[in-house]
Design a protein around this motif. Structure first.
Motif, PDB file in Angstrom:
ATOM      1  N   PRO A   1      -1.452 -17.117  44.117  1.00  0.00           N
ATOM      2  CA  PRO A   1      -2.341 -17.549  43.017  1.00  0.00           C
ATOM      3  C   PRO A   1      -3.678 -16.808  42.988  1.00  0.00           C
ATOM      4  O   PRO A   1      -4.320 -16.740  41.944  1.00  0.00           O
ATOM      5  CB  PRO A   1      -2.558 -19.037  43.305  1.00  0.00           C
ATOM      6  N   LEU A   2      -4.100 -16.248  44.129  1.00  0.00           N
ATOM      7  CA  LEU A   2      -5.391 -15.558  44.133  1.00  0.00           C
ATOM      8  C   LEU A   2      -5.362 -14.341  43.219  1.00  0.00           C
ATOM      9  O   LEU A   2      -6.393 -13.864  42.750  1.00  0.00           O
ATOM     10  CB  LEU A   2      -5.760 -15.121  45.553  1.00  0.00           C
ATOM     11  N   PHE A   3      -4.159 -13.820  42.965  1.00  0.00           N
ATOM     12  CA  PHE A   3      -4.042 -12.661  42.087  1.00  0.00           C
ATOM     13  C   PHE A   3      -3.926 -13.073  40.627  1.00  0.00           C
ATOM     14  O   PHE A   3      -4.120 -12.260  39.734  1.00  0.00           O
ATOM     15  CB  PHE A   3      -2.816 -11.824  42.468  1.00  0.00           C
TER      16      PHE A   3
ATOM     17  N   THR B   1     -10.849 -16.868  40.227  1.00  0.00           N
ATOM     18  CA  THR B   1     -10.992 -16.471  41.631  1.00  0.00           C
ATOM     19  C   THR B   1     -12.100 -15.437  41.789  1.00  0.00           C
ATOM     20  O   THR B   1     -12.878 -15.481  42.734  1.00  0.00           O
ATOM     21  CB  THR B   1      -9.655 -15.910  42.144  1.00  0.00           C
ATOM     22  N   VAL B   2     -12.161 -14.494  40.871  1.00  0.00           N
ATOM     23  CA  VAL B   2     -13.187 -13.452  40.932  1.00  0.00           C
ATOM     24  C   VAL B   2     -14.029 -13.529  39.662  1.00  0.00           C
ATOM     25  O   VAL B   2     -13.489 -13.499  38.557  1.00  0.00           O
ATOM     26  CB  VAL B   2     -12.540 -12.058  41.062  1.00  0.00           C
TER      27      VAL B   2
ATOM     28  N   LEU C   1     -20.678 -13.532  46.351  1.00  0.00           N
ATOM     29  CA  LEU C   1     -19.671 -13.872  45.348  1.00  0.00           C
ATOM     30  C   LEU C   1     -18.454 -12.973  45.548  1.00  0.00           C
ATOM     31  O   LEU C   1     -18.567 -11.853  46.060  1.00  0.00           O
ATOM     32  CB  LEU C   1     -20.237 -13.655  43.944  1.00  0.00           C
ATOM     33  N   ALA C   2     -17.299 -13.475  45.115  1.00  0.00           N
ATOM     34  CA  ALA C   2     -16.064 -12.707  45.289  1.00  0.00           C
ATOM     35  C   ALA C   2     -16.151 -11.356  44.587  1.00  0.00           C
ATOM     36  O   ALA C   2     -15.677 -10.343  45.092  1.00  0.00           O
ATOM     37  CB  ALA C   2     -14.876 -13.504  44.769  1.00  0.00           C
TER      38      ALA C   2
ATOM     39  N   LYS D   1     -15.189  -6.829  45.072  1.00  0.00           N
ATOM     40  CA  LYS D   1     -14.003  -6.566  44.257  1.00  0.00           C
ATOM     41  C   LYS D   1     -13.432  -5.165  44.497  1.00  0.00           C
ATOM     42  O   LYS D   1     -12.229  -4.958  44.436  1.00  0.00           O
ATOM     43  CB  LYS D   1     -14.395  -6.722  42.785  1.00  0.00           C
TER      44      LYS D   1
END
Lengths: 551, 244
Positions: B34-36, B41-42, B90-91, B95
């Protein structure tokens, strides 16, 4: 060594070694001016040296067909020797790297000796060198005894053992010259990773082929764990190391994943390297050697089932507890925390099962340092898994994370559990392998036990102190509402604990040296026995080490 | 009853293998896949810029020397960390980090926002001998960074591989990578105009190691350290109301 290989196996061995040398040559040529070239040369030297060994033994007489009625233990014996070489090597670097934190100028201004490079030398040397060789050596032994079947051939066990050690050498030599992916416990670069996959597939096939020929209907618990270790480490290794090399002539690659996804993948790998390399495999060791040495059956078959499937299922969720309060989405953190707490159940089921097995044999624990090593290992396993579940709770983690508490926790596991169970297993295994009634010196086993226990306790207490003190100092506020301590003040407060930690590690290292000496002398005794027996040639040798159920 | 079932599967090696793989795969799959796919998430950061070739080379030196073993690049959402190091990470800020360098241990302080916190001269002096500027530090000396010329010839290959794994480097950036690296550490050289055109006006062009005549590993590492936390302003904007 070579005399036990059949003629076709000797030929295959040469073919494999020539191919490996050619690979090395290609790496050396393609990677000129790059660390890859250095590794090409190492691969070449390694393969050519082994090819010489095979050629030197090429014309020795064919092995006796009668050998097939015995277990094949040569790779186990060699693996034991390699285990101890890596133990002393890895622990030496551990003490060095610990000393660097107390006396930072011990690097002599040499790039290869700086903290960031020799720290992975220590971790890889111990986890993969010492731990991995111990796992491979003992798995061959346990697999054959619990299946009552000989390994399927004489070549593939050597391929796995020596191929695996080539991987370890590439890994460790790489760090010295600056080759690393930076992923903790997965530092080796793409070509070493690919090579490990090849080795691992052969290792898995040895397992399946031996099990297919087993004369016991049931697969014994120890083999469940060894199989989980092989399978899951393969999955973790392949996924976490997916990367794109910048060219075929360079050691450098870039991970397929980035940022938050990479962090989650890395700690899914990292935590399960602990679970399936440092826990599952070693539990396999414990489930065989502890009951054998105690002379008692495993306390509960049901508990073994619960703990095995619990560990296999729960651990894979726990990795995200390495990322509490980070940019990882909170729902993943919460899942990781919950499963980490639940993990205590299967972990304590294993530890409890081991200790309950000793019921009725506690007098042996008192008198026999070998069994005591295994008992202490089970206790440390129980303590470390409790501590692990505790530290995975988010607010606790806010204090412990980024501090030495984590380092102390890991070493409660590696010194107290992994090393102790390996030493216990080796002290049981070495006399069996070399057909001796006992170790060269039971007194030295006793000395080693107390050195190891003292070293582990000093280490863990030092790190508890430094970790908790530093964590508290970071978050202490003055009455005016400002941070009370500069970062440097918290570093300076660590100094006495860093010295204590290095001292604890030194005790542990001395213990490992004592162990190596003891094993070496046992082997020498066995050899001189053999010579004596050959001199009295009328003593019949055959049937002495014939295949017997469960050794 | 479950015992009976288990006695059966432990007699079948292949079945047992499949069961292990199935049971072990669930956790990782549920947490990672799910993170993708989940967009939140980002975060979005339209002003996010890329590492220049020199900064990327510096990042690789940071990796090579194992700096991540003692320095995290992840400020947690805890009051004392935000006050000590700056807005929490932050995510989106990592990146383009293949791999990420969030770290797991703070033997030294967090570096997620160390960019522009110290001067180049301080960074150079500190790397040559940390105890010259921070008595009591336990960091190793990195004198060889000043002695080693930076290897720049293959930086195009580095950027190409980065672009393969998803970092949006343009073909021009890949083609000019080596020249751009040289230009960034050599102010007043011909290539600086092209460099700022490709990577933005904010690109720092300086003789980071204090010597404009050579491009050393020190240049690259200091250029990288000085950009940490400055690839996007989105984290600072978020925390502004609280009075940064």
């Amino acid at each position: 060594m070579v005399s036990q290989l059949t003629l076709s196996e000797r030929q295959y061995a040469l073919v494999i070694l020539v191919l490996a040398a050619l690979c090395g040559l290609a790496m050396a040529a393609g990677g000129r001016g790059d660390p890859l070239g250095v590794h090409g040369i190492i691969v070449m030297i390694y393969s050519v040296a082994l090819a010489f060994v095979v050629m030197a033994g090429y014309y020795t007489p064919k092995p006796d067909p009668e050998r097939l009625s015995h277990y094949y233990d040569d790779p186990t014996k060699f693996g034991i020797v390699l285990t101890m070489i890596w133990a002393v090597f890895g622990m030496f670097f551990g003490v060095w790297v610990a000393a660097l934190l107390a006396w930072p100028d011990l690097t002599f201004d040499a790039a290869w000796a700086s903290f960031g490079r020799i720290r992975p030398v220590h971790t890889t040397g111990i986890i993969f060198g010492f731990g991995g060789n111990a796992l491979i050596a003992t798995s061959y032994h346990v697999l054959q005894r619990t299946s009552r079947a000989r390994l399927p051939d004489q070549l593939s066990p050597w391929f796995v053992l020596l191929g695996y050690n080539l991987f370890c050498i590439l890994a460790v030599s790489g760090y010295f010259i600056g080759v690393t992916q930076s992923k903790e416990y997965a530092e080796p670069e793409w070509y070493a990773d690919i090579w490990l996959v090849v080795v691992w597939v052969v290792y898995f096939l040895i397992y399946l082929r031996t099990l297919a020929r087993r004369k016991e209907p049931h697969i014994y618990v120890a083999n469940w764990y060894y199989m989980a270790f092989i399978l899951v480490v393969a999955i973790l290794h392949i996924v976490n190391n997916l990367a794109v090399p910048i060219s075929w002539g360079s050691a450098k690659s870039y991970s397929l994943f980035s940022g938050v996804q990479d962090a989650m993948t890395q700690w899914w790998y990292g935590h399960n390297a602990v679970a399936f390399f440092l826990t599952a495999g070693f539990l396999g060791m414990m489930y065989y050697y502890l009951p054998k040495r105690a002379g008692r059956p495993i306390f509960s078959y049901r508990l073994s089932i619960i703990s095995f499937w619990g560990i296999t299922f729960f651990y894979m969720w726990a990795g995200s507890h390495h990322l509490h309060y980070t940019a990882l989405p909170q729902w993943v953190q919460t899942l990781g925390m919950s499963f980490s707490v639940m993990l205590l159940v299967p972990s304590w089921a294993s530890a409890g099962n081991a200790l309950a097995t000793l019921n009725g044999a506690w007098h042996k624990v008192r008198d026999d340092a070998t069994l005591r090593f295994m008992m202490v290992a089970a206790v440390f396993y129980g303590l470390a898994t409790f501590e692990g579940s505790f530290m995975a709770i988010r607010p606790v983690n806010s204090l412990s994370h980024y501090t030495d508490w984590t380092v102390g926790h890991v070493h409660a596991g590696t010194l107290g559990w992994n090393s102790m169970i390996v030493f216990g297993a080796l002290y049981a295994l070495v006399p069996w392998m070399w057909k001796r009634p006992a170790m060269y010196s039971p007194k030295l086993v006793e000395v080693h036990f107390w050195l190891a226990l003292a070293g582990a306790i000093v280490y863990v207490f030092a790190m508890w102190n430094s970790g908790i003190i530093q964590g508290l100092m970071w978050r202490t506020y003055t009455e005016n509402g400002t941070l009370a301590y500069s970062f440097l003040e918290t570093v300076e407060a660590m100094h006495p604990y860093y010295i204590a930690r290095a001292f604890g590690g030194l005790l542990f290292l001395i213990g490992a040296v004592v162990c190596s000496y003891n094993i070496w002398m046992t082997i020498r005794q066995a050899r001189s026995d053999l010579v004596r027996q050959k001199e009295d040639a009328d003593v019949p040798l055959f049937a002495r080490d014939a295949v017997q159920a469960g050794e | 009853m479950p015992e009976f079932f288990h006695r059966k599967i432990e007699r079948n090696a292949i079945g047992f293998v499949l069961a292990i793989v199935a049971v072990a795969s669930i956790g990782g799959f549920v947490e990672i896949a799910p993170l993708f796919t989940i967009d939140e998430t980002v975060e979005e950061a339209p002003d996010m810029r890329l590492y220049t070739p020199l900064e990327l080379a510096g990042r690789n030196i940071y990796i090579r020397e194992g700096c991540y073993a003692c320095h995290s690049q992840m400020i947690r959402t805890l009051r004392d960390e935000v006050e000590r190091y700056g807005p929490y990470s932050l995510a989106v800020e990592s990146k383009y980090d293949h791999p990420m360098l969030w770290g797991s241990k703070r033997t030294g302080p967090d570096l997620a926002r160390v960019g522009d916190k110290y001067s180049d001269a301080w960074q150079v002096a500190h790397l040559i001998n940390p105890r010259d500027v921070v008595p009591g530090s336990v960091m190793p000396k990195y004198g060889w960074l000043m002695r080693n010329e930076l290897r720049m010839g293959d930086l195009g290959e580095h950027l190409a591989a980065q672009s393969t794994v998803g970092v949006p480097y343009t073909q021009a950036m890949i083609d000019e990578a080596s020249k751009d690296a040289y230009a960034q550490a050599t102010p007043d050289s011909a290539g600086t105009a092209g460099l700022t055109e490709r990577y933005g006006e904010a690109t720092q062009v300086r003789a980071f190691d204090g010597d404009a005549a050579r491009v050393t590993e020190m240049d690259a590492l200091v250029a990288y350290l000085q950009i940490l936390g400055r690839l996007t302003e989105v984290a600072y904007a978020k925390s502004e109301p609280a009075g940064e």
